[in-house]
Design an enzyme around this catalytic site. Structure first.
Site, PDB file in Angstrom:
ATOM      1  N   ASP A   1     -29.758 -97.581  78.101  1.00 23.18           N
ATOM      2  CA  ASP A   1     -29.103 -97.738  76.802  1.00 23.18           C
ATOM      3  C   ASP A   1     -28.381 -96.446  76.457  1.00 23.18           C
ATOM      4  OD1 ASP A   1     -28.314 -98.189  74.214  1.00 23.18           O
ATOM      5  OD2 ASP A   1     -30.293 -98.604  73.402  1.00 23.18           O
TER       6      ASP A   1
ATOM      7  N   GLU B   1     -37.041 -99.983  78.739  1.00 24.69           N
ATOM      8  CA  GLU B   1     -35.738 -99.514  78.292  1.00 24.69           C
ATOM      9  C   GLU B   1     -35.820 -98.054  77.869  1.00 24.69           C
ATOM     10  OE1 GLU B   1     -32.313-100.634  74.929  1.00 24.69           O
ATOM     11  OE2 GLU B   1     -33.912-102.060  75.411  1.00 24.69           O
TER      12      GLU B   1
ATOM     13  N   SER C   1     -27.320-104.404  67.616  1.00 24.01           N
ATOM     14  CA  SER C   1     -28.128-103.609  66.708  1.00 24.01           C
ATOM     15  C   SER C   1     -28.659-104.454  65.568  1.00 24.01           C
ATOM     16  CB  SER C   1     -27.284-102.456  66.139  1.00 24.01           C
ATOM     17  OG  SER C   1     -28.036-101.686  65.234  1.00 24.01           O
ATOM     18  N   CYS C   2     -29.815-104.031  65.067  1.00 22.37           N
ATOM     19  CA  CYS C   2     -30.407-104.702  63.906  1.00 22.37           C
ATOM     20  C   CYS C   2     -29.539-104.544  62.660  1.00 22.37           C
ATOM     21  CB  CYS C   2     -31.800-104.148  63.642  1.00 22.37           C
ATOM     22  SG  CYS C   2     -31.844-102.349  63.418  1.00 22.37           S
TER      23      CYS C   2
ATOM     24  N   GLN D   1     -36.696-108.335  69.137  1.00 17.78           N
ATOM     25  CA  GLN D   1     -37.324-107.027  68.946  1.00 17.78           C
ATOM     26  C   GLN D   1     -38.165-107.032  67.673  1.00 17.78           C
ATOM     27  OE1 GLN D   1     -34.631-103.773  68.262  1.00 17.78           O
ATOM     28  NE2 GLN D   1     -33.243-104.958  66.985  1.00 17.78           N
TER      29      GLN D   1
ATOM     30  N   GLN E   1     -28.001-102.435  78.956  1.00 19.40           N
ATOM     31  CA  GLN E   1     -27.746-102.971  77.623  1.00 19.40           C
ATOM     32  C   GLN E   1     -26.284-102.728  77.255  1.00 19.40           C
ATOM     33  OE1 GLN E   1     -28.709-103.127  72.898  1.00 19.40           O
ATOM     34  NE2 GLN E   1     -29.991-101.759  74.078  1.00 19.40           N
TER      35      GLN E   1
ATOM     36  N   HIS F   1     -39.886-105.569  72.517  1.00 19.61           N
ATOM     37  CA  HIS F   1     -39.219-104.297  72.208  1.00 19.61           C
ATOM     38  C   HIS F   1     -40.271-103.269  71.795  1.00 19.61           C
ATOM     39  CE1 HIS F   1     -36.782-101.216  70.347  1.00 19.61           C
ATOM     40  NE2 HIS F   1     -35.647-101.882  70.448  1.00 19.61           N
TER      41      HIS F   1
ATOM     42  N   ASP G   1     -38.854-100.930  74.578  1.00 22.50           N
ATOM     43  CA  ASP G   1     -37.937 -99.804  74.412  1.00 22.50           C
ATOM     44  C   ASP G   1     -38.770 -98.593  74.011  1.00 22.50           C
ATOM     45  OD1 ASP G   1     -35.924 -98.008  73.858  1.00 22.50           O
ATOM     46  OD2 ASP G   1     -34.699 -99.430  72.724  1.00 22.50           O
TER      47      ASP G   1
ATOM     48  N   LYS H   1     -24.441-102.658  74.353  1.00 20.24           N
ATOM     49  CA  LYS H   1     -24.689-102.602  72.912  1.00 20.24           C
ATOM     50  C   LYS H   1     -23.364-102.808  72.189  1.00 20.24           C
ATOM     51  CE  LYS H   1     -28.122-100.361  71.223  1.00 20.24           C
ATOM     52  NZ  LYS H   1     -29.084 -99.328  70.799  1.00 20.24           N
TER      53      LYS H   1
END
Length: 421
Positions: free
Chosen positions: A308, A274, A361-362, A175, A330, A197, A239, A332
């Protein structure tokens, strides 16, 4: 056997940091102005002291009876408190809960079986632990069981869920964050399997009737071809954070028509969209996404819908998969919680013929990313996120390197197979 005798003798807690920032999605969606890297204005989601906050996390270390220490990392996701998710992570509160509630369950715990250890600690009473706690603690327990049996975490998962051990790589998805143009170039040069992304999370980025987004999507397709050549054909995955529904309207038919148009413009690349719309609840999200999928099929479009928001827990994921409410789900990781539930979620998707995207997640850490890699390879997820962070290079290197190390071990028969210590 030593594996049967190993137990947890003590717990360590170390405050650490996630690789990005917690963001108030509601405030951003309402159009707050940015000022450099921060956002101006007051937060809207409970628990946020500002719209963008450095991501807190907490490492839990299990001291085993042979004096080896194994670790797992607890954290929320970037958009904590949105889309039915747990609230933003607070280190001091989680430390207190871990000391009061979790430690008594851990003391003297056998780690011979990963699933049994998770069952004894994560589901010991009717009140569930915060998902961040379940996520981090289950990472540590998985590493503990792998240590006890002298094998990889992936092999433990295969062993306890009766899965074949495959040495096939899982496609990697990157992403871009807000540096969407330069980061696309990085992704293409590194030849990731799914990109970019795009972080289409505001009206400015989506544009009137989606024209700004469509222009960017066309540029991505052109850039992939220009830099990657004819032999490189990644999936193009965007996304859009509900902005198709916010700008085009919430009609599943209208949303499907828009997405089909984008897919036609990006042909021959496969398109994933997404979170095209946010219907406000799990029930409505499932029902309307079923309609969007049906409308795309009616149009003969190859575009795939990825869900998501409002599909967070393993129970949500099973319901969406069983109902064919998306082409890809997803999973997550911090939202699902325990690694045991993450494994179950991937397997539910496979049972129902829905794509399993092992995401996250980032704001995660290098440690949680490496554990996720073992889960992805063991379950043969359809794709996994290059995480953590928003710098692209770091996430790709952490996940790809861990995957290549793991696959090398699995392909080496001399080392393959769990051993009883």
């Amino acid at each position: 056997m030593v594996a049967e005798r190993l137990t947890v003798s003590d717990v360590l807690l170390a405050p650490v940091q996630g690789a990005f920032f917690y963001d108030d999605q509601l405030a951003i969606r309402e159009g707050v102005a940015s000022d450099g890297f921060i956002y101006k204005g007051k937060p809207r989601t409970p628990g946020f002291s500002s719209i963008r906050m450095p991501a807190e996390a907490l490492s839990v270390g299990l001291i085993l009876s042979d004096d080896v220490i194994v670790w797992g990392d607890m954290m929320s996701v970037q958009y904590a408190g949105a889309g039915g998710r747990d609230p933003v992570f607070k280190t001091e509160a989680i430390m207190d809960l871990t000391h009061r509630v979790v430690w008594p369950r851990l003391k003297g715990l056998s780690i011979a079986s990963f699933v049994d250890a998770c069952s004894a600690t994560l589901t010991a009473d009717s009140e569930r632990l915060p998902l961040a706690v379940s996520y981090g603690l289950s990472q540590a327990l998985l590493q503990a069981t792998a240590h006890a049996h002298r094998c990889t975490m992936a092999e433990i998962i295969c062993r306890e869920y009766d899965l074949p051990v495959f040495d096939r790589p899982v496609p990697l998805y990157a992403q871009s964050g807000d540096q969407r143009y330069i980061n696309v170039d990085k992704m293409v040069l590194r030849r990731v399997d799914v990109l970019p992304h795009g972080l289409i999370n505001s009206r400015e980025k989506f544009g009137p009737k989606g024209e700004t987004f469509l222009e960017f999507a066309k540029w991505v397709a052109q850039r992939v071809r220009a830099l990657g050549g004819e032999e490189y054909n990644p999936t193009l995955h965007f996304d859009v954070y509900g902005w198709v529904g916010l700008e085009i309207g919430l009609s599943p038919s209208d949303i499907a028509v828009f997405i089909a148009r984008v897919a036609d413009d990006l042909s021959p690349f496969q398109l994933n969209i997404e979170s095209p719309a946010d219907y406000g609840s799990t029930r409505l999200q499932l029902d309307r996404y079923v309609e969007i999928v049906h409308q795309l099929e009616r149009l003969g479009s190859s575009a795939r819908i990825v869900v998501d928001e409002h599909c967070n827990t393993v129970e949500d994921i099973e319901s969406f998969a069983r109902s064919s409410a998306a082409h890809v789900i997803q999973i997550k990781a911090p939202d699902v919680g325990s690694v045991t539930d993450i494994v179950r979620a991937v397997l539910h998707c496979k049972t129902h013929g829905v794509g399993a995207y092992l995401g996250g997640s980032c704001v995660e850490t290098d440690l949680s990313a490496r554990v996720s890699t073992h889960v992805a390879v063991a379950t043969q997820a359809d794709m996994m996120l290059a995480k953590p962070g928003m710098g692209v290079d770091e996430g790709i290197s952490i996940v790809r390197n861990e995957q290549n190390r793991l696959l090398t071990i699995l392909r080496t028969s001399r080392l393959g197979g769990c051993k009883q210590a």
